[in-house]
Design a protein around this motif. Sequence first.
Motif, PDB file in Angstrom:
ATOM      1  N   SER A  51     -12.210   2.858 -16.853  1.00 42.07           N
ATOM      2  CA  SER A  51     -11.905   1.936 -17.790  1.00 42.07           C
ATOM      3  C   SER A  51     -10.876   2.880 -18.650  1.00 42.07           C
ATOM      4  CB  SER A  51     -13.324   1.513 -18.506  1.00 42.07           C
ATOM      5  OG  SER A  51     -14.006   0.766 -17.545  1.00 42.07           O
ATOM      6  N   TYR A  52     -10.189   2.081 -19.397  1.00 40.85           N
ATOM      7  CA  TYR A  52      -9.169   2.730 -20.323  1.00 40.85           C
ATOM      8  C   TYR A  52      -9.449   2.354 -21.851  1.00 40.85           C
ATOM      9  CZ  TYR A  52      -7.057   3.826 -15.832  1.00 40.85           C
ATOM     10  OH  TYR A  52      -6.866   4.565 -14.865  1.00 40.85           O
ATOM     11  N   GLY A  53      -9.129   2.905 -22.628  1.00 36.48           N
ATOM     12  CA  GLY A  53      -9.341   2.840 -24.134  1.00 36.48           C
ATOM     13  C   GLY A  53      -8.735   1.551 -24.560  1.00 36.48           C
ATOM     14  N   ASP A  54      -7.955   0.864 -24.015  1.00 39.07           N
ATOM     15  CA  ASP A  54      -7.340  -0.342 -24.631  1.00 39.07           C
ATOM     16  C   ASP A  54      -7.889  -1.532 -24.020  1.00 39.07           C
ATOM     17  OD1 ASP A  54      -6.576  -0.520 -21.944  1.00 39.07           O
ATOM     18  OD2 ASP A  54      -4.147  -0.241 -22.393  1.00 39.07           O
ATOM     19  N   GLY A  55      -8.938  -1.516 -23.214  1.00 37.77           N
ATOM     20  CA  GLY A  55      -9.743  -2.576 -22.766  1.00 37.77           C
ATOM     21  C   GLY A  55      -9.254  -2.623 -21.101  1.00 37.77           C
ATOM     22  N   SER A  56      -8.134  -1.901 -20.742  1.00 38.76           N
ATOM     23  CA  SER A  56      -7.919  -2.273 -19.312  1.00 38.76           C
ATOM     24  C   SER A  56      -8.808  -1.561 -18.461  1.00 38.76           C
ATOM     25  CB  SER A  56      -6.498  -1.321 -19.339  1.00 38.76           C
ATOM     26  OG  SER A  56      -5.447  -1.985 -20.038  1.00 38.76           O
ATOM     27  N   PHE A  57      -8.848  -2.003 -17.313  1.00 41.00           N
ATOM     28  CA  PHE A  57     -10.006  -1.592 -16.194  1.00 41.00           C
ATOM     29  C   PHE A  57      -9.539  -1.791 -14.771  1.00 41.00           C
ATOM     30  CE2 PHE A  57     -11.916  -5.629 -17.257  1.00 41.00           C
ATOM     31  CZ  PHE A  57     -12.170  -6.034 -15.876  1.00 41.00           C
ATOM     32  N   THR A  58      -9.969  -0.917 -13.825  1.00 48.11           N
ATOM     33  CA  THR A  58      -9.869  -1.364 -12.335  1.00 48.11           C
ATOM     34  C   THR A  58     -10.971  -1.015 -11.823  1.00 48.11           C
ATOM     35  OG1 THR A  58      -8.607  -0.724 -10.433  1.00 48.11           O
ATOM     36  CG2 THR A  58      -8.918   0.859 -11.967  1.00 48.11           C
ATOM     37  N   VAL A  59     -11.446  -1.920 -10.754  1.00 53.86           N
ATOM     38  CA  VAL A  59     -12.569  -2.169  -9.955  1.00 53.86           C
ATOM     39  C   VAL A  59     -12.416  -2.328  -8.516  1.00 53.86           C
ATOM     40  CG1 VAL A  59     -15.001  -3.005  -9.688  1.00 53.86           C
ATOM     41  CG2 VAL A  59     -14.068  -2.673 -11.822  1.00 53.86           C
ATOM     42  N   GLY A  60     -12.953  -1.445  -7.640  1.00 49.29           N
ATOM     43  CA  GLY A  60     -12.749  -1.767  -6.221  1.00 49.29           C
ATOM     44  C   GLY A  60     -13.252  -0.808  -5.590  1.00 49.29           C
ATOM     45  N   ASP A  61     -12.827  -0.886  -3.934  1.00 46.56           N
ATOM     46  CA  ASP A  61     -13.271   0.114  -3.077  1.00 46.56           C
ATOM     47  C   ASP A  61     -12.505   1.571  -3.229  1.00 46.56           C
ATOM     48  OD1 ASP A  61     -14.865  -1.693  -1.214  1.00 46.56           O
ATOM     49  OD2 ASP A  61     -12.971  -2.622  -1.214  1.00 46.56           O
ATOM     50  N   PHE A  62     -13.418   2.572  -3.043  1.00 48.97           N
ATOM     51  CA  PHE A  62     -13.078   4.013  -3.068  1.00 48.97           C
ATOM     52  C   PHE A  62     -12.623   4.221  -1.513  1.00 48.97           C
ATOM     53  CE2 PHE A  62     -13.219   8.501  -4.544  1.00 48.97           C
ATOM     54  CZ  PHE A  62     -12.175   8.470  -5.394  1.00 48.97           C
ATOM     55  N   ALA A  63     -11.530   4.820  -1.242  1.00 40.34           N
ATOM     56  CA  ALA A  63     -11.079   4.776   0.194  1.00 40.34           C
ATOM     57  C   ALA A  63     -10.255   6.096   0.233  1.00 40.34           C
ATOM     58  CB  ALA A  63     -10.590   3.573   0.795  1.00 40.34           C
ATOM     59  N   THR A  64      -9.929   6.606   1.524  1.00 38.41           N
ATOM     60  CA  THR A  64      -8.769   7.639   1.986  1.00 38.41           C
ATOM     61  C   THR A  64      -7.703   6.808   2.402  1.00 38.41           C
ATOM     62  OG1 THR A  64      -9.629   8.187   3.832  1.00 38.41           O
ATOM     63  CG2 THR A  64     -10.443   9.350   2.175  1.00 38.41           C
ATOM     64  N   GLU A  65      -6.331   7.381   1.840  1.00 37.17           N
ATOM     65  CA  GLU A  65      -5.201   6.691   2.629  1.00 37.17           C
ATOM     66  C   GLU A  65      -4.296   7.874   2.549  1.00 37.17           C
ATOM     67  OE1 GLU A  65      -3.384   4.907   3.981  1.00 37.17           O
ATOM     68  OE2 GLU A  65      -3.835   3.115   3.345  1.00 37.17           O
ATOM     69  N   THR A  66      -3.149   7.538   3.151  1.00 40.33           N
ATOM     70  CA  THR A  66      -1.958   8.419   3.396  1.00 40.33           C
ATOM     71  C   THR A  66      -0.971   8.106   2.214  1.00 40.33           C
ATOM     72  OG1 THR A  66      -2.463   8.641   5.732  1.00 40.33           O
ATOM     73  CG2 THR A  66      -0.006   9.213   5.040  1.00 40.33           C
ATOM     74  N   LEU A  67      -0.463   9.146   1.561  1.00 35.82           N
ATOM     75  CA  LEU A  67       0.525   8.886   0.708  1.00 35.82           C
ATOM     76  C   LEU A  67       1.717   9.769   1.089  1.00 35.82           C
ATOM     77  CD1 LEU A  67      -1.479   9.596  -2.807  1.00 35.82           C
ATOM     78  CD2 LEU A  67      -1.025   7.389  -1.353  1.00 35.82           C
ATOM     79  N   THR A  68       3.087   9.074   0.587  1.00 35.90           N
ATOM     80  CA  THR A  68       4.256   9.648   1.080  1.00 35.90           C
ATOM     81  C   THR A  68       5.108   9.958  -0.191  1.00 35.90           C
ATOM     82  OG1 THR A  68       4.299   8.474   3.325  1.00 35.90           O
ATOM     83  CG2 THR A  68       6.378   9.175   2.609  1.00 35.90           C
ATOM     84  N   PHE A  69       5.483  10.940  -0.377  1.00 33.97           N
ATOM     85  CA  PHE A  69       6.269  11.444  -1.246  1.00 33.97           C
ATOM     86  C   PHE A  69       7.789  11.747  -0.675  1.00 33.97           C
ATOM     87  CE2 PHE A  69       2.023  12.167  -2.102  1.00 33.97           C
ATOM     88  CZ  PHE A  69       1.805  11.789  -3.506  1.00 33.97           C
TER      89      PHE A  69
END
Length: 522
Positions: A260-278
């Motif tokens: 949750s963020y101070g402006d009322g924004s939030f995100t809810v879901g599954d916690f997973a591992t994933e591959t990130l490419t930079f």
Amino acid sequence: MAEDSTHRCHFLFLFLLSHFTFSTYPAVARHLPPGSTRSLATATLDVSATRAQALQALTFSPSSHQPPSYLVPHNHSSAAAISLAFHSRDFLPSSAGHRHPDYKALTLARLRRDAARVRSIAARAALAVSGVAASDLKPVAEEKAAPIAAADSIEGPVVSGTSVGSGEYFSRVGVGSPARPFYMVLDTGSDVSWLQCLPCADCYQQTDPVFDPSASSSYAPISCDSSQCRSLDASACRSSSSTKAAVASGGEGSCLYQVSYGDGSFTVGDFATETLTFGRSDPVSGVAIGCGHDNEGLFVGAAGLLALGAGPLSFPSQISARSFSYCLVDRDSSSSSTLVISAGAAQSGEAPAVTAPLLRNRRLATFHYVGLTGISVGGQMLSIPPSAFAMDESGAGGVIVDSGTAVTRLQGPTYTALRDAFRAGTASLPSASAWSLFDTCYDLSSRTSVEVPTVGFHFPSSKELRLPAKNYLVPVDDAGTYCLAFAPTSASLSIIGNVQQQEIRVSFDLDNAVVGFSPNKC
């Protein structure tokens, strides 16, 4: 008579002495350390250039520009480095649909988001000091969470994301296998990375198509009994015998996250591992990241967030990074700079121009605290006690460096001392009325450039970071109104914001607990 006159003088001296020893500090009390000269007391603000720059954010047309690429040359690292570019939010392809009618409206929108950000940081710090853990609080989206359906070095470019509640700068990150590029907020004040995912119970508008975990061969839900799940401030467990999540986690149940963020924004879901490419580097596998199915708030344009905080789940912590650095371009500029994260041996190169201690708060691991010792205005140190910048035994106070906060916040008496000294050095400039958050403003509509007092941050061993004038006297409308971009806070901690960090490379040497500042090294 002579004796009586002497007594009267003595009484007058004591009266004046007591008058200037209130809790509000005198604006200026002592000179800079030896070696400083009067020529360093003023800086030039190019009014014409900054006004022209401000118009770019209003007139930018994505159709006439190539979208920022997440592949950039290896010009800041070794051959093994990964490179990503930073970009400003107002120059993302999606920004065209969120144009403001004028620069005043754009500035007001930025300040509203900034106020929410600061409230969130202050609240989080206060809870940590009081001993209340985030996991003890009821998640704002708890009821919505239940029905959810089933390297050596890294370097990259950065974008300003001023329309995002939790941060103002973006980068392009590849997610999954095969990798699909997404705009992600880069946030030094967050520990959990996440992005929006299908299926969406509620997803806000973003630039790219929403990530589909079923299309990625490297997506793997995290089990409830894993250390990564236990490290979350707010988590829950969901079990199912028929979902991919249950199979991947060995039937032990999959971990749910919530941020949750101070402006009322939030995100809810599954916690997973994933591959990130930079950029052009090899993919980084097994990164714990939130896959958000219910997301609400001000995250317009971004697919999610890449956390660069100091906690155990932040991206640098997960890859055991030894250092990282970023340089924030002007928020009104279409140019980009780079984020560099090194997990291997320290990268060779020029040492930072100014260094300071990197401090940790045992009560609040997320934020990057810096050992600030003083502030100077116009070539003279402000008379501010060290306690104004210190962190006490309870974890209260201190100064953090934050990429998501725009305007630097200082404790009330500290801000007053800075403001009064700055006003004294700008008495010849035409003043303007207070403007939103700012109480010190000027009408520079008839000027092409002005001389203003220098502002410097001071660190141990007499090290000074002298700010460019455009990093503290900023335009707020189309009419030529400029304001001092500092503000007071009632919170115990102070924040060095991204307006003051613009075009200064900020580096975090995690091995040696040192913060570095290098002007014009973007």
